[in-house]
Structure formats: structure tokens, C-alpha cells
Design a protein around this motif. Structure first.
Motif, PDB file in Angstrom:
ATOM      1  N   PHE A   1       0.828  -1.218   0.000  1.00 17.48           N
ATOM      2  CA  PHE A   1       0.000   0.000   0.000  1.00 17.48           C
ATOM      3  C   PHE A   1       0.861   1.267   0.000  1.00 17.48           C
ATOM      4  O   PHE A   1       2.017   1.236   0.420  1.00 17.48           O
ATOM      5  CB  PHE A   1      -0.946   0.022   1.214  1.00 17.48           C
ATOM      6  CG  PHE A   1      -0.265  -0.083   2.560  1.00 17.48           C
ATOM      7  CD1 PHE A   1       0.039  -1.316   3.118  1.00 17.48           C
ATOM      8  CD2 PHE A   1       0.078   1.058   3.273  1.00 17.48           C
ATOM      9  CE1 PHE A   1       0.666  -1.417   4.359  1.00 17.48           C
ATOM     10  CE2 PHE A   1       0.703   0.971   4.515  1.00 17.48           C
ATOM     11  CZ  PHE A   1       0.992  -0.279   5.059  1.00 17.48           C
ATOM     12  N   PRO A   2       0.268   2.385  -0.447  1.00 14.45           N
ATOM     13  CA  PRO A   2       0.926   3.675  -0.262  1.00 14.45           C
ATOM     14  C   PRO A   2       0.710   4.130   1.178  1.00 14.45           C
ATOM     15  O   PRO A   2      -0.385   3.932   1.723  1.00 14.45           O
ATOM     16  CB  PRO A   2       0.194   4.589  -1.254  1.00 14.45           C
ATOM     17  CG  PRO A   2      -1.160   3.976  -1.393  1.00 14.45           C
ATOM     18  CD  PRO A   2      -1.018   2.504  -1.171  1.00 14.45           C
ATOM     19  N   PHE A   3       1.709   4.702   1.773  1.00 15.83           N
ATOM     20  CA  PHE A   3       1.615   5.166   3.158  1.00 15.83           C
ATOM     21  C   PHE A   3       0.700   6.390   3.188  1.00 15.83           C
ATOM     22  O   PHE A   3       0.939   7.382   2.491  1.00 15.83           O
ATOM     23  CB  PHE A   3       3.025   5.547   3.619  1.00 15.83           C
ATOM     24  CG  PHE A   3       3.298   5.390   5.079  1.00 15.83           C
ATOM     25  CD1 PHE A   3       2.740   4.359   5.819  1.00 15.83           C
ATOM     26  CD2 PHE A   3       4.175   6.275   5.727  1.00 15.83           C
ATOM     27  CE1 PHE A   3       3.027   4.216   7.171  1.00 15.83           C
ATOM     28  CE2 PHE A   3       4.468   6.130   7.067  1.00 15.83           C
ATOM     29  CZ  PHE A   3       3.894   5.102   7.790  1.00 15.83           C
TER      30      PHE A   3
ATOM     31  N   GLY B   1       7.221  10.941   1.375  1.00 16.02           N
ATOM     32  CA  GLY B   1       8.342  11.551   2.087  1.00 16.02           C
ATOM     33  C   GLY B   1       9.675  10.892   1.754  1.00 16.02           C
ATOM     34  O   GLY B   1       9.733   9.704   1.412  1.00 16.02           O
ATOM     35  N   ALA B   2      10.720  11.687   1.879  1.00 13.92           N
ATOM     36  CA  ALA B   2      12.070  11.188   1.630  1.00 13.92           C
ATOM     37  C   ALA B   2      12.562  10.370   2.816  1.00 13.92           C
ATOM     38  O   ALA B   2      12.088  10.544   3.950  1.00 13.92           O
ATOM     39  CB  ALA B   2      13.022  12.360   1.406  1.00 13.92           C
TER      40      ALA B   2
ATOM     41  N   SER C   1      10.198   8.583  -1.231  1.00 11.81           N
ATOM     42  CA  SER C   1      10.102   9.597  -2.309  1.00 11.81           C
ATOM     43  C   SER C   1       9.477   9.002  -3.562  1.00 11.81           C
ATOM     44  O   SER C   1       9.964   9.200  -4.675  1.00 11.81           O
ATOM     45  CB  SER C   1      11.501  10.149  -2.654  1.00 11.81           C
ATOM     46  OG  SER C   1      12.115  10.699  -1.525  1.00 11.81           O
ATOM     47  N   ALA C   2       8.394   8.278  -3.375  1.00 10.22           N
ATOM     48  CA  ALA C   2       7.797   7.538  -4.495  1.00 10.22           C
ATOM     49  C   ALA C   2       7.298   8.459  -5.594  1.00 10.22           C
ATOM     50  O   ALA C   2       7.277   8.077  -6.766  1.00 10.22           O
ATOM     51  CB  ALA C   2       6.667   6.652  -3.986  1.00 10.22           C
TER      52      ALA C   2
ATOM     53  N   SER D   1      10.415   9.474 -12.422  1.00  6.94           N
ATOM     54  CA  SER D   1      11.231  10.350 -13.278  1.00  6.94           C
ATOM     55  C   SER D   1      12.723  10.069 -13.143  1.00  6.94           C
ATOM     56  O   SER D   1      13.490  10.406 -14.040  1.00  6.94           O
ATOM     57  CB  SER D   1      10.947  11.819 -12.962  1.00  6.94           C
ATOM     58  OG  SER D   1      11.166  12.056 -11.597  1.00  6.94           O
ATOM     59  N   ASP D   2      13.139   9.480 -12.038  1.00  6.27           N
ATOM     60  CA  ASP D   2      14.590   9.228 -11.914  1.00  6.27           C
ATOM     61  C   ASP D   2      14.955   7.740 -12.012  1.00  6.27           C
ATOM     62  O   ASP D   2      16.060   7.337 -11.651  1.00  6.27           O
ATOM     63  CB  ASP D   2      15.177   9.855 -10.637  1.00  6.27           C
ATOM     64  CG  ASP D   2      14.544   9.331  -9.359  1.00  6.27           C
ATOM     65  OD1 ASP D   2      14.037   8.197  -9.375  1.00  6.27           O
ATOM     66  OD2 ASP D   2      14.560  10.049  -8.356  1.00  6.27           O
ATOM     67  N   GLY D   3      14.009   6.922 -12.486  1.00  9.00           N
ATOM     68  CA  GLY D   3      14.348   5.523 -12.785  1.00  9.00           C
ATOM     69  C   GLY D   3      14.259   4.566 -11.610  1.00  9.00           C
ATOM     70  O   GLY D   3      14.470   3.369 -11.766  1.00  9.00           O
ATOM     71  N   ARG D   4      13.890   5.083 -10.428  1.00  9.15           N
ATOM     72  CA  ARG D   4      13.862   4.187  -9.265  1.00  9.15           C
ATOM     73  C   ARG D   4      12.649   3.263  -9.278  1.00  9.15           C
ATOM     74  O   ARG D   4      12.684   2.183  -8.699  1.00  9.15           O
ATOM     75  CB  ARG D   4      13.902   4.992  -7.964  1.00  9.15           C
ATOM     76  CG  ARG D   4      15.286   5.584  -7.664  1.00  9.15           C
ATOM     77  CD  ARG D   4      15.312   6.370  -6.362  1.00  9.15           C
ATOM     78  NE  ARG D   4      14.379   7.479  -6.417  1.00  9.15           N
ATOM     79  CZ  ARG D   4      13.368   7.669  -5.567  1.00  9.15           C
ATOM     80  NH1 ARG D   4      13.173   6.835  -4.575  1.00  9.15           N
ATOM     81  NH2 ARG D   4      12.566   8.701  -5.692  1.00  9.15           N
TER      82      ARG D   4
END
Ligand SMILES: Cc1cc2nc3c(=O)[nH]c(=O)nc-3n(C[C@H](O)[C@H](O)[C@H](O)COP(=O)(O)O)c2cc1C
Length: 211
Positions: free
Chosen positions: A65-67, A110-111, A151-152, A157-160
Motif C-alpha cells: 500500500f501507499p503510506f 516523504g524522503a 520519495s515515491a 522520473s529518476d528511474g527508481r
């Protein structure tokens, strides 16, 4: 082979960047039962008997799930409140989940740096997940270190996202095939792309990846 159940809860799938991709990957893995809770219960009318039966038929229960507000989406909380009944999941003779494993796979806005005592969220993600961890313990389940994508919202955009989805698939396969190095995993606070300890033929531990 262990039987894997993924219970996915996302209240706005049309806006999902990451969980949709994780779900697509999990759905197509042999030996994995994938359940989209919001699609199944759009009006929150959870079929308790069916959910309990499904739990009994699996060895590893994954909550994906998303937090949301430092917790689960509302339907997953409702699911816990209704399905994890006294006499089924806990209490005298409530041992239907005893010995199973529980994995939490979450994405956060969040990061990672925000989730610390000195960060803007003040608490680590493990601390914030303690209600789920203790729920699993009360149900005599083994709570695995969670898989977290921080940081979902910027991950695509950054490939993660791509790498995270691959890590999630590898982890589900490893749990299914009993290839997760559990002693090594339990030495970690979290599981991640770079810290996924897998057993390989001839190896006993270590952080390794399938090619
Ligand atoms: C209602 C709501 C509450 C949220 N609460 C949090 C939160 O407490 N902490 C956090 O890091 N992100 C929070 N977020 C951000 C989501 O976790 C993030 O958008 C999600 O993990 C991204 O995954 P997705 O692309 O699959 O939607 C929240 C988002 C929404 C819509």
C-alpha cells in the motif's frame, strides 16, 4: 514452495505511479495470489469468511500500500478490524495465522531523510509501522523487515520505480521459493534494492542479486 498472498490497498489507483506497476508485476508471478482490496470491496463490505479462508490457504501475507497519514489506507484498516478476529487471529485457540510470515511493502511520498528523529517526520518508518508489526506478533506471525520505496512521487522520473518493481518481484519470488536469507534479513531494519539478502546455490548468506 510457499504460497504468497498479496493484499493491495490503494484508494486512487488511477493516480498511482508506483503501486500500479508493483501490482502488475505481482499479479503475473506464478504462486502469488494477488488481491486488489479497493476493487473487490469498493463499498467497504468485506467478506470476512472469504478473507479468513484466503489467509489460511497462504504462508506469506504481503500488505502492499501507499503510506497514508503515517498508516494504511482506510480499507486496509477496516480489513484488519474485521478479519483479524478474536478466536481466529488471536486469543485462546486463535492461531489461524501462527507461523506465517508477514511482509509490508509500502511507498511513501516523504524522503528517507524525513523519516528520522531529526527529520520533518520525526520518527523512523520502522517506528511508524510498529502497530502493524505488533499486530503481526499478536497473531503469531513473523514480521519481516519492510520493503519501502521512499520519495515515491519522484521515483518514476529518476528511474527508481523500475528498479523497485524488479526488487519487489525478486523478493516475492524469493519468499515463494524460500530463497530469502532470513537471518541476514532480520539483521536489517528494511529491505531494499541494495539490501535484499538472497540465498544462492552454494551460498549461505550475503547481499546478492539474481542476474
Ligand atoms: C491521503 C494521502 C495521505 C498521504 N500520507 C502520506 C504520509 O503520511 N507520508 C508520506 O510519506 N506520504 C504520504 N502520502 C503520499 C503517498 O504515500 C504517495 O503519493 C504514494 O506512496 C505514491 O505511490 P503511488 O504512485 O502508487 O500512488 C499520502 C498521500 C495521500 C493521497
Amino acid at each position: 514452495m510457499k504460497r504468497i498472498l498479496v493484499l493491495m490497498a490503494h484508494s486512487s489507483p488511477s493516480q498511482s505511479q508506483v503501486n500500479n506497476r508493483m501490482s502488475a508485476a505481482a499479479r503475473q508471478l506464478p504462486g502469488v495470489t494477488f488481491v486488489d482490496l479497493y476493487a473487490l470491496y469498493p463499498r467497504f463490505k468485506i467478506d470476512i469468511d472469504a478473507e479468513q479462508q484466503r489467509l489460511k490457504e497462504h504462508d506469506v501475507i504481503v500488505f502492499q500500500f501507499p503510506f497514508y497519514w503515517y498508516s494504511t489506507p482506510a480499507l486496509l484498516k477496516e480489513w484488519q478490524d474485521l478479519v483479524l478476529e478474536f478466536g481466529f487471529a488471536y486469543g485462546p485457540r486463535g492461531d489461524a495465522l501462527a507461523g506465517k510470515s508477514c511482509l509490508v511493502a509500502i511507498t511513501t511520498g516523504g524522503a528517507e531523510s524525513a523519516y528520522s528523529i531529526h527529520g520533518s517526520n520525526h520518527f523512523s518508518i520502522r517506528t511508524l509501522l510498529t502497530p502493524l508489526e505488533q499486530t503481526a506478533r499478536l497473531c503469531q506471525m513473523r514480521f519481516l523487515p519492510p520493503l519501502v520505496l521512499f520519495s515515491a512521487v519522484t521515483a518514476s522520473s529518476d528511474g527508481r520505480t523500475e528498479r523497485h518493481v524488479q526488487t519487489y518481484s525478486r523478493l516475492l519470488e524469493a519468499l515463494r521459493d524460500e530463497q530469502l536469507d532470513l537471518p541476514a534479513a532480520f539483521r536489517q531494519r528494511l529491505l531494499s534494492e541494495t539490501e535484499l539478502p538472497l540465498l544462492e546455490t552454494g551460498a549461505t548468506s550475503g547481499t546478492q542479486r539474481h542476474g
